[in-house]
Design an enzyme around this catalytic site. Structure first.
Site, PDB file in Angstrom:
ATOM      1  N   ASP A  43       0.947  -1.357   0.146  1.00  0.00           N
ATOM      2  CA  ASP A  43      -0.118   0.188   0.506  1.00  0.00           C
ATOM      3  C   ASP A  43       0.915   1.546  -0.063  1.00  0.00           C
ATOM      4  O   ASP A  43       0.327   2.046  -0.825  1.00  0.00           O
ATOM      5  CB  ASP A  43      -0.110  -0.023   1.135  1.00  0.00           C
ATOM      6  CG  ASP A  43      -1.883  -1.119   1.259  1.00  0.00           C
ATOM      7  OD1 ASP A  43      -1.515  -1.486   0.595  1.00  0.00           O
ATOM      8  OD2 ASP A  43      -2.483  -0.758   1.850  1.00  0.00           O
TER       9      ASP A  43
ATOM     10  N   GLU B 194       2.100  -9.327  11.179  1.00  0.00           N
ATOM     11  CA  GLU B 194       1.721  -9.279  10.102  1.00  0.00           C
ATOM     12  C   GLU B 194       3.522  -9.048   9.530  1.00  0.00           C
ATOM     13  O   GLU B 194       3.379  -9.050   8.110  1.00  0.00           O
ATOM     14  CB  GLU B 194       0.940  -7.899   9.990  1.00  0.00           C
ATOM     15  CG  GLU B 194       0.614  -7.357   8.571  1.00  0.00           C
ATOM     16  CD  GLU B 194      -0.516  -6.333   9.575  1.00  0.00           C
ATOM     17  OE1 GLU B 194      -0.525  -5.717  10.048  1.00  0.00           O
ATOM     18  OE2 GLU B 194      -1.112  -5.387   7.967  1.00  0.00           O
TER      19      GLU B 194
HETATM   20  C1  2M8 Z   1      -2.938  -4.013   3.658  1.00  0.00           C
HETATM   21  O1  2M8 Z   1      -4.103  -3.518   3.560  1.00  0.00           O
HETATM   22  C2  2M8 Z   1      -5.123  -2.450   3.533  1.00  0.00           C
HETATM   23  C3  2M8 Z   1      -6.146  -2.409   2.292  1.00  0.00           C
HETATM   24  O2  2M8 Z   1      -5.908  -3.564   1.616  1.00  0.00           O
HETATM   25  C4  2M8 Z   1      -5.313  -2.160   4.877  1.00  0.00           C
HETATM   26  O3  2M8 Z   1      -4.332  -1.654   5.131  1.00  0.00           O
HETATM   27  O4  2M8 Z   1      -5.997  -2.235   5.094  1.00  0.00           O
HETATM   28  C5  2M8 Z   1      -2.018  -4.032   2.977  1.00  0.00           C
HETATM   29  O5  2M8 Z   1      -0.381  -5.568   3.487  1.00  0.00           O
HETATM   30  C6  2M8 Z   1      -2.798  -5.529   2.016  1.00  0.00           C
HETATM   31  O6  2M8 Z   1      -0.863  -6.102   1.284  1.00  0.00           O
HETATM   32  C7  2M8 Z   1      -3.113  -6.650   3.326  1.00  0.00           C
HETATM   33  O7  2M8 Z   1      -4.346  -7.691   2.203  1.00  0.00           O
HETATM   34  C8  2M8 Z   1      -4.418  -6.272   3.620  1.00  0.00           C
HETATM   35  C9  2M8 Z   1      -4.836  -7.230   4.309  1.00  0.00           C
HETATM   36  O8  2M8 Z   1      -3.862  -8.055   5.128  1.00  0.00           O
HETATM   37  O9  2M8 Z   1      -3.648  -5.265   4.285  1.00  0.00           O
END
Ligand code: 2M8
Length: 725
Positions: free
Chosen positions: A173, A410
């Site tokens: 992101d 994470e």
């Molecule tokens: C993160 O992204 C989400 C939006 O998609 C967020 O920050 O709210 C990123 O690390 C993405 O790659 C990942 O798929 C998601 C859920 O783990 O979190």
């Protein structure tokens, strides 16, 4: 399922079980309470190792929300969990699109298409792969529709490269790569829809998350999409963020390869996915390669130029096999440097998501520095694909270390490994399981091989029994032999990666010359070797080459364990005596001690070979003796004039690699079995700890060992006997 790291595998499974909703898995318990697109792909890859049913359900649930135009949404919302995440369906308003499914709540963007890769893993890892074929048949047209959507809607110029139009589509992101294109978006607060972030309500440090400025732009783009009713042409006309990303395209390219194999498995033609894979692979090589930077970069379609920011995404064409050999060699230099934490560097974890040498590198913040398991999982496979085995091995071992030491987080601090973001993170748990299985399956196979092939090798094999004698006097033989070993090393050993090119070596002139010289050993007198250093270098080099010679002579394919008693049975005749690698190691170099796996010492009473014993034992030899396997020291040639520095280096690289894991939180250390087998050579348990402390570069680990010296629990790591080819 692997028995190795069984406790941690159990923990990983528990995490996946508690994030399981009955039909799919949440990426994290609180921070991400819905189903995410590529997370589900990675989670299915991990689950495919032990729960085929749930892995299939994970993928099928995700595809139930596929849009009519083939797009697979980034998020499928769980109606029961609404109210804790932003943005949710009320904000996305995807009902404005004629393509969105009426019966599912989704977001209006997509993510890197890892799913065909996951489906292939499910098929390959199932205990009865044929039983997954009905699933493969059901999912195949949906995967095709997804890839078709990407090539149709996201590649208007038919270049073979698809664009992303929102940083969330990249999965990485707030990668520094997006800073430049995002900075073009001028936010007018008055016209930006009102919103409230929810991601900071779950106890995660804001310094680890994207900034408010980033969020404004994310929301600006989202608003633009909904104002276009999610019509791609309208979006393309007005969106300032259209990027051809090497990560997204490499995953797509690699997924096409899986898709082609899935087609074959279900009796469909693989031609379409094969042609996509080829086209994308060529386009990546040509368009995304930054010649001066020597890495792949993203292309900004608004400017028609590469964004000159190099991140770990730029290595991912390796995963797809989309880099040329030369490009791979060039990026390998960068990837294996201090920028991205080089092999055995010791004070960091491979591979941080951004160049650690850059001023804006941030070890805490999300996709701007830390280490991510999914990126590294793909990169290690990519490195393996190009033959960078030692680096891939060391990365995979490093990766396993992160959740073991710091929890299933994470992402992780690139320098000290601290876990950041959410705990109990889905893909970290899933890919941990996949990694253990992938990495150690060879070892378990090795054990089976040992059992199965016990019979093939039961008597001594003297390797230098030919008649052809070298044209060298016995006094000069030692030096000539060393020269010959050096020339073999220069051409056929990759000392950086610790590998031997056995196939080329077998047919080489250098090897033939070496073999002829070994025949001269029959007239060689080890007493002509003068001084400790010369003797040490001679015996270490001879040990390392007799092992290579044995592997070649016995046509060993994957592990020295194929030939039971390998280290005892192969021999060189030196003067009137026979020496096996065991004789050289335990007899000469270890002062004639009984190895842990035998009942007697190598040289018994009256054995004249005792004259050549080297004492006192230098424990550093254990980091220089190469046993032809992945877990032993990287192969090198030892020069008697520099041998002390070389042994220091060998010990330091070994101790600062994943062969020594210090786990302060658990009050223990996991160390190579070498330390248990040869405890005596180091002077006992306490001395091993002192020895390790002397070489460790990580100060915190050193302090911990010093403080906990007495209480510290030591566990031994599994030894990987696969060939160092
Ligand atoms: C993160 O992204 C989400 C939006 O998609 C967020 O920050 O709210 C990123 O690390 C993405 O790659 C990942 O798929 C998601 C859920 O783990 O979190």
């Amino acid at each position: 399922m692997s028995r190795i790291f069984a406790d941690y595998i159990e923990k990983a499974k528990q995490i996946l079980a508690s994030n399981w909703t009955g039909k799919s898995t949440k990426p994290a318990p609180a921070l991400y309470p819905h189903q995410w697109n590529w997370d589900s792909g990675f989670i299915a890859i991990g689950k495919s190792r032990y729960n085929t049913f749930q892995a299939i359900l994970e993928i099928e649930t995700l595809f139930e929300a596929q849009w009519a135009n083939g797009m697979l949404p980034q998020i499928v919302f769980n109606p029961k969990e609404l109210g804790h995440y932003f943005p949710e369906p009320d904000f996305w308003q995807t009902e404005r699109s004629p393509h969105s499914p009426g019966n599912k709540l989704t977001s209006g963007i997509t993510m890197p298409p890892v799913h065909a890769i996951a489906v292939e893993e499910i098929y390959q890892n199932a205990s009865q792969p044929r039983r997954t074929l009905p699933f493969l048949k059901r999912i195949y047209p949906k995967l095709i529709a997804l890839h078709e959507y990407l090539y149709r809607e996201r590649d208007p110029e038919k270049e073979g490269l698809v664009y992303i139009r929102h940083p969330w589509e990249s999965g990485i992101d707030n990668s520094p790569t997006w800073d430049i294109p995002l900075s073009r978006i001028k936010i007018d607060k008055a016209s930006l829809p009102e919103y409230k972030r929810r991601d900071l309500e779950h106890g995660v440090d804001p310094n680890m998350r994207p900034s408010d400025v980033d969020y404004d732009r994310y929301i600006y783009l989202l608003d633009l999409f909904r104002r276009c009713d999610y019509d791609e042409e309208c979006i393309r006309r007005s969106c300032e963020f259209l990027i051809q990303d090497p990560l997204f395209n490499s995953i797509l390219c690699r997924a096409n390869e899986s898709l082609a194999r899935i087609a074959e498995a279900i009796g469909e033609s693989p031609k379409l996915p094969q042609s996509w894979a080829k086209k994308t692979s060529v386009a990546i090589k040509r368009k995304l390669w930054h010649e001066e930077h020597g890495i792949f970069d993203a292309c900004d379609l608004m400017k028609g130029e590469l964004i000159e920011i190099d991140t770990a995404a730029g290595f991912l064409p390796l995963f797809a096999g989309a880099a040329t050999r030369e490009q791979a060699e060039t990026i390998y230099e960068r990837l294996n440097s201090a920028s991205f934490c080089g092999l055995h560097q010791g004070n960091c974890f491979t591979i941080p998501n951004y160049d650690t040498q850059k001023e804006d590198f941030d070890r805490l913040n999300y996709w701007r520095g830390p280490v991510w398991i999914n990126i590294n999982w793909m990169l290690a496979l990519g490195l393996r694909r190009y033959g960078y085995t030692l680096k891939a091995d060391s990365m995979q071992k490093d990766l396993l270390q992160l959740p073991i030491r710091f929890g299933f987080h994470e992402y992780f601090d690139s320098f000290d490994g601290t876990g950041y973001g959410s705990d109990n993170f889905g893909w970290t748990a899933a890919l941990f399981i996949a990694l253990v299985e992938e990495f150690y399956k060879g070892e378990e196979k090795g054990l089976d091989l040992k059992r199965a092939m016990k019979k093939i090798f039961s008597s001594s094999l003297v390797l230098n029994s030919d008649q052809e004698m070298p044209d060298v006097s016995p006094e000069k033989l030692g030096a000539e032999l060393m020269k010959s070993i050096k020339s073999v090393k220069d051409s056929y050993y990759d000392t950086q990666r610790g590998l031997v090119d056995y196939e080329r070596l077998r047919q080489s002139q250098e090897f033939r010359n070496y073999r002829i010289l070994t025949n001269g050993l029959k007239e060689f007198d080890p007493n002509t070797l003068k001084g400790r250093k010369e003797k040490l270098a001679f015996w270490i080099n001879l040990y390392n080459t007799i092992v290579v010679d044995g592997i070649i002579t016995l046509k060993i394919k994957s592990s020295v364990k194929e030939a039971p008693e390998f280290f005892k049975k192969i021999k060189y005749q030196i003067g009137d005596f026979l020496f096996s690698p065991d004789d050289i190691e335990h007899g000469i170099l270890r002062g004639n001690v009984r190895p842990y796996f035998r009942l007697t010492r190598p040289f018994g009473v009256g054995d004249q070979r005792k004259d050549w014993i080297l004492k006192p034992v230098d424990p550093r030899i254990h980091f220089a003796l190469v046993c032809g396997s992945r877990s032993c020291a990287p192969i090198d040639y030892y020069d008697f004039e520099k041998i002390d520095q070389q042994l220091e280096k060998a010990a330091s690289s070994f101790i600062n690699s994943s062969e020594v894991l210090v786990l302060p939180e658990e009050g223990k250390m996991l160390i190579s079995k070498i330390f248990s087998w040869y405890e005596k050579d180091f002077g006992g348990r306490r001395a091993i700890l002192d020895f390790i402390v002397d070489y460790l570069v990580d100060d915190a680990a050193k302090d911990f060992i010093r403080q906990e010296h007495e209480r510290l629990k030591i566990e031994y790591l599994h030894y990987d006997w696969n060939l160092n080819r």
